[in-house]
Design a protein around this motif. Structure first.
Motif, short mmCIF file in Angstrom:
data_model
loop_
_atom_site.label_atom_id
_atom_site.label_comp_id
_atom_site.label_asym_id
_atom_site.label_seq_id
_atom_site.Cartn_x
_atom_site.Cartn_y
_atom_site.Cartn_z
N ASP A 72 -10.51 11.16 0.04
CA ASP A 72 -10.46 11.09 -1.41
C ASP A 72 -10.01 9.72 -1.91
O ASP A 72 -9.91 9.49 -3.11
CB ASP A 72 -9.67 12.24 -2.05
N ARG A 73 -9.72 8.84 -0.97
CA ARG A 73 -9.44 7.47 -1.38
C ARG A 73 -9.90 6.55 -0.26
O ARG A 73 -9.71 6.85 0.92
CB ARG A 73 -7.94 7.32 -1.60
N VAL A 74 -10.51 5.44 -0.60
CA VAL A 74 -10.96 4.49 0.40
C VAL A 74 -10.30 3.15 0.14
O VAL A 74 -10.31 2.65 -0.99
CB VAL A 74 -12.51 4.33 0.37
N MET B 62 -14.23 15.19 13.20
CA MET B 62 -14.18 15.12 11.74
C MET B 62 -13.96 16.51 11.14
O MET B 62 -13.20 16.66 10.18
CB MET B 62 -15.48 14.51 11.19
N LYS B 63 -14.60 17.51 11.73
CA LYS B 63 -14.42 18.88 11.23
C LYS B 63 -12.95 19.29 11.37
O LYS B 63 -12.37 19.92 10.48
CB LYS B 63 -15.31 19.83 12.04
N THR B 64 -12.37 18.92 12.52
CA THR B 64 -10.95 19.25 12.75
C THR B 64 -10.06 18.58 11.71
O THR B 64 -9.15 19.20 11.16
CB THR B 64 -10.54 18.80 14.16
N ILE B 65 -10.33 17.31 11.44
CA ILE B 65 -9.51 16.57 10.47
C ILE B 65 -9.59 17.23 9.10
O ILE B 65 -8.57 17.46 8.43
CB ILE B 65 -9.96 15.09 10.39
N LEU B 66 -10.82 17.59 8.70
CA LEU B 66 -10.98 18.21 7.39
C LEU B 66 -10.28 19.56 7.32
O LEU B 66 -9.70 19.91 6.30
CB LEU B 66 -12.48 18.38 7.07
N ARG B 67 -10.31 20.28 8.45
CA ARG B 67 -9.65 21.60 8.47
C ARG B 67 -8.13 21.45 8.32
O ARG B 67 -7.48 22.22 7.64
CB ARG B 67 -9.99 22.32 9.77
N LEU B 68 -7.57 20.44 8.99
CA LEU B 68 -6.12 20.21 8.90
C LEU B 68 -5.72 19.96 7.46
O LEU B 68 -4.69 20.39 6.98
CB LEU B 68 -5.71 18.99 9.72
N ARG B 69 -6.58 19.22 6.79
CA ARG B 69 -6.30 18.87 5.42
C ARG B 69 -6.34 20.10 4.54
O ARG B 69 -5.45 20.33 3.71
CB ARG B 69 -7.35 17.86 4.98
N LEU C 95 0.86 -1.17 0.00
CA LEU C 95 0.00 0.00 0.00
C LEU C 95 0.89 1.22 0.00
O LEU C 95 1.92 1.24 0.68
CB LEU C 95 -0.84 -0.02 1.28
N SER C 96 0.54 2.24 -0.79
CA SER C 96 1.30 3.47 -0.65
C SER C 96 0.36 4.65 -0.58
O SER C 96 -0.69 4.66 -1.21
CB SER C 96 2.34 3.59 -1.76
N VAL C 97 0.73 5.62 0.25
CA VAL C 97 -0.11 6.80 0.45
C VAL C 97 0.68 8.01 -0.01
O VAL C 97 1.80 8.23 0.44
CB VAL C 97 -0.51 6.94 1.93
N GLU C 98 0.09 8.78 -0.89
CA GLU C 98 0.80 9.92 -1.44
C GLU C 98 0.68 11.15 -0.55
O GLU C 98 -0.30 11.31 0.17
CB GLU C 98 0.28 10.23 -2.84
N GLU C 99 1.70 12.00 -0.66
CA GLU C 99 1.73 13.24 0.12
C GLU C 99 0.48 14.06 -0.16
O GLU C 99 0.09 14.26 -1.30
CB GLU C 99 2.97 14.03 -0.28
N GLY C 100 -0.15 14.53 0.91
CA GLY C 100 -1.30 15.41 0.77
C GLY C 100 -2.62 14.71 0.54
O GLY C 100 -3.65 15.38 0.39
N SER C 101 -2.62 13.39 0.53
CA SER C 101 -3.90 12.73 0.27
C SER C 101 -4.61 12.38 1.58
O SER C 101 -4.01 12.38 2.64
CB SER C 101 -3.70 11.48 -0.58
N PHE C 102 -5.89 12.11 1.48
CA PHE C 102 -6.71 11.75 2.62
C PHE C 102 -7.27 10.36 2.34
O PHE C 102 -8.14 10.20 1.50
CB PHE C 102 -7.82 12.80 2.78
N VAL C 103 -6.71 9.39 3.02
CA VAL C 103 -7.08 8.00 2.76
C VAL C 103 -7.87 7.46 3.94
O VAL C 103 -7.45 7.60 5.09
CB VAL C 103 -5.82 7.13 2.56
N ALA C 104 -9.01 6.84 3.67
CA ALA C 104 -9.77 6.19 4.73
C ALA C 104 -9.55 4.69 4.60
O ALA C 104 -9.59 4.15 3.50
CB ALA C 104 -11.24 6.53 4.61
#
Lengths: 281, 269
Positions: A210-212, A182-189, A29-38
């Motif tokens: 943006d990715r699950v 959740m609001k905090t997480i989205l704001r950080l992003r 699995l790889s996660v790219e910089e700046g992405s939001f993966v669930a």
């Protein structure tokens, strides 16, 4: 874009006693910089094991785990890897160390040997980022669950990690606390472009990513955008997962013979699609 | 019931004593305790009393609060005072059977009682005017020379901090478990002592289990936040001695010297 997190053919199990709980088999699995993966999955699917592996608390039996290019099994660069990956856990109480909110937020930078004036700046910034600045002199045990979890996020943020891994951060919270987190997480992003890995079993939380990645039996069962994943309603159900309520409703209407589009996630989209369908008829 | 337990009896107020460097306060308290034990006559004890009352006044903590801190030790004061009154030989004032009360005995018991009261009051000043966090911080730094003897002072301070952090959490949890067991018919209030002790087991076992669980999770969280002991660690809050601290030391040292001189130069009775 560069990958912040990289798992290469990772195999891990907790040993024979916990035979079928949380093992991982040949996972890449790889996660790219700046992405939001669930990361989704039912209990024991291995989703929380990913968090343990990324944090370096557990090392893989086979394969390698890289955080910002650092192998987590490299003992000499252990601190560097840990500094770059912020971990937030499920139980808010069990990750707050100090008796005063701001001192807890300072704990990470203190461990890293950051200058006191710089710690001060980072603590203030981190508390502002999670909207807890007015509670900085409070005792953590007087806060609500959602507030404690936001303090925990601030504590991680103050280390200035490149990536944040949240292991079911809302599982112990009431709906209001869940919303706050959740609001905090989205704001950080949005504000910091922070790379986020959110391990969860709430479908509506996963829908915000943006990715699950769907985990089942220690493997990746599905990987794609929320729309792609949640349009496979039957498959998700086979994996023991729910789908977001709007998606479920649309799916049932479609089965009843009403012509509706795929990949609907939010209530708004659902309302629009249903009204459009009725207007056409 | 359990919620009434307070650890660290910090009394928030704005005073010179509150604002002082906790290290200075801590060291002064230790120094003063030694001095109290060196004061062996009325002049020296009088000086101790005056200094003590001055500090109490400056702390801006109500007298009522101080009196409350004395309440639990009243039996100890009475006990030691009575013993001292009975066992000192000297000019007999009153005699009945084998019980003799002497002038010296009475004086001595008065001194001892006064000394215990001063001791409690001066330690109360420290705990009322210093937050537990400040106190832990001060203790860590005051004892930091012990690091050279390979005693890891930081670890003790960390343990103290975590204990302070988790005491309210565990108290809350105890209450939850007690309520849960009561709702299933557990009887905690009646029965013989042995029965009541036995009734506590279903509370203690889940509590211990959960405490260990918390400890493991906390350890993980600390490790993830790069905790690796006291080595190379910096602190958010730097302790700094200000003018008021030097002034306090400047007053404190002559007072101590005065008390010791009075104690040495003037005979005991």
């Amino acid at each position: 874009m560069a990958a912040v997190i990289e798992l290469e053919h990772v195999t891990f199990s907790y040993g024979e006693e916990a035979e079928d709980q949380g093992f991982i088999e040949d996972l890449s699995l790889s996660v790219e910089e700046g992405s939001f993966v669930a990361v989704l999955g039912h209990n024991g699917s291995g989703k929380s094991t990913i968090a343990k592996l990324l944090s370096g608390l557990k090392l893989p039996q086979k394969g390698r785990v890289f955080v910002c290019g650092i192998d987590t099994s490299d003992e000499e660069r252990e601190l560097e890897a840990k500094k770059n990956i912020g971990m937030v856990f499920q139980t808010p109480d069990n990750q707050i160390v100090a008796t005063i909110v701001e001192e807890d937020v300072a704990f990470g930078p203190e461990n890293l040997g950051v200058e006191p004036s710089e710690i001060r700046r980072r603590v203030d910034e981190a508390l502002a980022a999670v909207g807890m600045e007015e509670y900085k002199d409070h005792a953590p045990n007087k806060l609500s669950g959602g507030q404690k979890q936001r303090v925990a996020i601030a504590g991680v943020l103050a280390m200035q990690p490149r990536c944040m891994v949240l292991d079911e951060p809302t599982a112990m919270l009431d709906p209001r606390g869940r919303g706050e987190v959740m609001k905090t997480i989205l704001r950080l992003r949005e504000q910091y472009g922070m790379t986020i890995v959110l391990i969860t079993h709430y479908m509506n939380e996963a829908a915000m990513a943006d990715r699950v990645v769907v985990m089942d039996d220690g493997r990746v069962a599905a990987d794609g955008t929320p729309r792609e994943i949640f349009s496979q309603v039957q498959k998700l159900k086979q994996l023991g997962l729910d789908v977001p309520q709007p998606t479920e409703l649309i799916d049932q209407l479609k089965q009843a013979g009403i012509d509706l589009p795929d990949g609907i996630l939010t209530v708004d989209e659902c309302v629009q699609a249903v009204t459009r369908a009725f207007m056409e008829e | 019931m359990l919620k009434d337990i307070t650890i660290g009896q910090y009394y928030p107020a704005f005073s010179v004593i509150h604002a002082m460097d906790p290290r200075v306060k801590f060291l002064m308290m230790i120094g003063f305790i030694v001095v109290i034990f060196l004061a062996w006559n009325i002049a020296a004890l009088g000086l101790v009393l005056v200094f003590c009352l001055a500090v109490l006044f400056l702390s801006r903590v109500p007298v009522k609060v101080y009196l409350k801190s004395l309440k639990p030790i009243i039996p100890i004061i009475i006990f030691t005072a009575v013993l001292n009154a009975l066992y000192i030989d000297g000019e007999v004032l009153w005699k009945w059977w084998i019980i003799e009360i002497t002038k010296e005995g009475l004086l001595r018991s008065g001194y001892v009682a006064l000394r215990i009261i001063m001791l409690i009051l001066i330690t109360s000043v420290l705990t009322y005017t210093t937050t537990p966090t400040q106190l832990t911080d001060a203790i860590e730094r005051v004892f930091s020379p012990l690091n050279r003897l390979k005693i890891d002072v930081h670890v003790f301070a960390m343990i103290m901090t975590i204990a302070l952090r988790f005491i309210p959490t565990l108290i809350e949890e105890t209450e939850k478990i007690m309520n849960a067991q009561k709702s299933r018919g557990a009887d905690l209030e009646t029965g013989s002592l042995l029965q009541r002790v036995r009734a506590l087991l279903p509370i203690l076992i889940p509590l211990l289990f959960s405490a260990f669980h918390r400890a493991f999770e906390l350890a993980d969280a600390m490790e993830c936040r790069c905790y690796h002991g006291g080595k190379g660690r910096t602190r958010l809050k730097q302790l700094k001695c200000a003018g008021r601290d030097y002034a306090a030391i400047g007053i404190f040292l002559p007072v101590c010297a005065g008390i010791i001189c009075a104690s040495v130069l003037i005979p005991i009775f």
